[in-house]
Design a protein around this motif. Structure first.
Motif, PDB file in Angstrom:
ATOM      1  N   CYS A   1      -0.612  -1.988  -1.174  1.00 19.19           N
ATOM      2  CA  CYS A   1      -0.532  -0.823  -2.072  1.00 19.19           C
ATOM      3  C   CYS A   1      -1.558   0.239  -1.687  1.00 19.19           C
ATOM      4  CB  CYS A   1      -0.750  -1.264  -3.519  1.00 19.19           C
ATOM      5  SG  CYS A   1       0.647  -2.135  -4.232  1.00 19.19           S
TER       6      CYS A   1
ATOM      7  N   ASN B   1      -1.190   6.405   2.919  1.00 17.16           N
ATOM      8  CA  ASN B   1      -0.122   7.100   3.652  1.00 17.16           C
ATOM      9  C   ASN B   1       0.492   8.205   2.809  1.00 17.16           C
ATOM     10  OD1 ASN B   1      -0.492   5.425   5.843  1.00 17.16           O
ATOM     11  ND2 ASN B   1       1.124   4.010   5.257  1.00 17.16           N
TER      12      ASN B   1
ATOM     13  N   GLU C   1      -2.816   0.744   1.275  1.00 16.45           N
ATOM     14  CA  GLU C   1      -2.384   1.360   2.531  1.00 16.45           C
ATOM     15  C   GLU C   1      -1.258   2.362   2.273  1.00 16.45           C
ATOM     16  OE1 GLU C   1      -0.463   0.082   6.826  1.00 16.45           O
ATOM     17  OE2 GLU C   1      -1.395  -1.444   5.570  1.00 16.45           O
ATOM     18  N   THR C   2      -0.309   1.967   1.418  1.00 15.73           N
ATOM     19  CA  THR C   2       0.787   2.873   1.065  1.00 15.73           C
ATOM     20  C   THR C   2       0.247   4.109   0.368  1.00 15.73           C
ATOM     21  OG1 THR C   2       2.279   0.993   0.846  1.00 15.73           O
ATOM     22  CG2 THR C   2       2.960   3.040  -0.193  1.00 15.73           C
TER      23      THR C   2
END
Length: 128
Positions: free
Chosen positions: A52, A58, A54-55
């Motif tokens: 989560c 991004n 990392e998302t």
């Protein structure tokens, strides 16, 4: 004689100790299973949290890129609008003489054929 007295007291103590120790060992084995399950769940939750995060990172990068693109589009639209306003103003200046001539043609009344009257006025404006 009592059948309990046939077995020495120390054997009874040893049997009681074995029963209590065995019960405790079963309890520890059950708790270790629970602990392994909880560790697995915590590891899964940690992996999900990392995914989560990392998302999220991004998505933040993408939002930043989109904001820059929108700012560029907004600037381009403002520049186009300014160029269009300047072009309209220039066109009005260039057409002002034609508008005045057209207004004079409409206001001027001559007798006879309408086409001939218009032709005469146009020829006069053009100096023919």
């Amino acid at each position: 004689m009592n059948p309990l007295q046939v077995v020495p007291v120390w054997c009874w103590w040893l049997l009681a100790l074995a029963l209590v120790g065995g019960g405790q060992q079963l309890r520890v084995i059950g708790l270790q299973g629970d602990l392994a399950t909880e560790r697995s769940a915590a590891r899964d939750a940690g992996e999900k949290l990392a995914a989560c995060r990392e998302t999220r990172g991004n998505l933040l990068v993408q939002v930043g890129e989109q904001n820059q693109a929108l700012a560029g589009l907004r600037l381009a639209a403002e520049e186009r609008q300014a160029r269009a306003a300047k072009a309209v103003a220039d066109a009005r200046k260039q057409a002002e003489g034609d508008y005045q001539a057209a207004n004079r043609l409409q206001q001027e009344r001559t007798g006879g054929d309408v086409c001939a009257a218009a032709e005469a006025v146009i020829d006069r404006e053009l100096g023919l």
